[in-house]
Design an enzyme around this catalytic site. Structure first.
Site, PDB file in Angstrom:
ATOM      1  CG  HIS A  49       4.646   2.133  -9.794  1.00 22.92           C
ATOM      2  ND1 HIS A  49       3.970   3.088  -9.064  1.00 22.92           N
ATOM      3  CD2 HIS A  49       5.491   2.831 -10.604  1.00 22.92           C
ATOM      4  CE1 HIS A  49       4.397   4.292  -9.408  1.00 22.92           C
ATOM      5  NE2 HIS A  49       5.324   4.153 -10.332  1.00 22.92           N
ATOM      6  CD  GLU A  80      -0.081   1.519  -9.099  1.00 28.96           C
ATOM      7  OE1 GLU A  80      -1.131   1.374  -8.465  1.00 28.96           O
ATOM      8  OE2 GLU A  80       1.028   1.710  -8.557  1.00 28.96           O
ATOM      9  CG  HIS A 206       0.466   5.187  -0.849  1.00 32.07           C
ATOM     10  ND1 HIS A 206       1.332   5.015  -1.912  1.00 32.07           N
ATOM     11  CD2 HIS A 206       1.241   5.547   0.197  1.00 32.07           C
ATOM     12  CE1 HIS A 206       2.564   5.283  -1.539  1.00 32.07           C
ATOM     13  NE2 HIS A 206       2.544   5.595  -0.257  1.00 32.07           N
TER      14      HIS A 206
END
Length: 261
Positions: A49, A80, A206
């Site tokens: 990310h 991401e 997450h």
């Protein structure tokens, strides 16, 4: 027993390796070496990310990891980010170099946001997402939308063109081991069922960890991939990358066995 569902893939998010490296100018720990060791131990994918401020993953990491993944055709590269920031530039450049990622996960975070903390709102965000999803498809990249576990949103995610949704699992992780755990699992189960009914693949991520992962997979149907970073890297500091992969694969197997029993 043979599972009635595809085995959930483990994609290791290596952002925190880069975060540690960036505190000095020595190039250690190596992000690509971490990814390689995870792949050698059986991880099915690598996630990054890259945020606009370069606080952890940086541009050269993205390209070096894409090059590494070419040596692992059975594994997937997932990138991401917010498509309104730097994500699309990476996808276009990677595609132009013949190293397109397998999956782009669109996340609605702000530039200075500490960590991702909510999903897209549909249909409000549909107009800006639709052309970017279509562009990813034209480049041969699968798109997953980071979503809260709201069943009513799943058909809208499919309508805007998404291939998958990544269910934002922090509320479940916060409730794990408390009286609220069962209610949270019911929310995610309903959202996953709605996603599957709409023709979407289901990912999750997450704050998943060794403690809560098996329970999640045992109760939520059809999860194709979990992306795990912070907890995985924390465990790898104690266990080593390879043994951490083995530990998380064991959790996945346990969860799938519970789901299929």
């Amino acid at each position: 027993m043979t599972s009635a569902h595809p085995r959930t893939a483990l994609s290791v998010n290596v952002n925190k390796v880069a975060l540690v490296r960036n505190t000095r100018h020595l190039g250690i720990p190596s992000v690509t070496r971490a990814a390689q060791l995870c792949l050698e131990a059986g991880a099915q994918g690598i996630t990054v990310h890259p945020r606009p401020d370069g606080r952890h993953i940086r541009a050269h990491d993205v390209y070096e990891l894409a090059e590494l993944l070419r040596q692992w055709p059975q594994a997937e590269f997932n990138i991401e980010g917010n498509p309104a920031h730097n994500l699309m530039d990476f996808i276009r450049e990677l595609a132009g170099r013949g190293m397109r990622p397998h999956q782009a996960t669109f996340v609605p975070d702000g530039e200075g946001q500490f960590t991702s903390d909510h999903g897209w709102a549909l249909p409000q965000d549909a107009e800006r997402l639709a052309p970017l999803i279509a562009e990813c498809h034209s480049l041969g990249v699968r798109v997953s939308l980071f979503m809260d576990p709201v069943p009513e949103q799943m058909a809208a995610a499919r309508a805007v063109g998404a291939d998958r949704v990544e269910l934002y699992t922090e509320p479940y992780a916060a409730a794990w081991g408390t009286p609220q755990q069962a209610a949270q699992l019911a929310r995610y189960r309903a959202a996953a069922q709605a996603a599957l009914a709409a023709g979407l693949g289901v990912n999750a991520g997450h704050d998943l960890n060794q403690g809560n992962l098996a329970d999640f997979l045992g109760n939520v149907p059809g999860v194709l991939e979990v992306s795990i970073g912070h907890a995985f890297i924390a465990d790898a500091l104690e266990l080593g990358y390879g043994d951490a992969v083995i530990a998380y694969q064991r959790c996945i197997d346990q969860g799938m066995a519970e789901r299929d029993s």
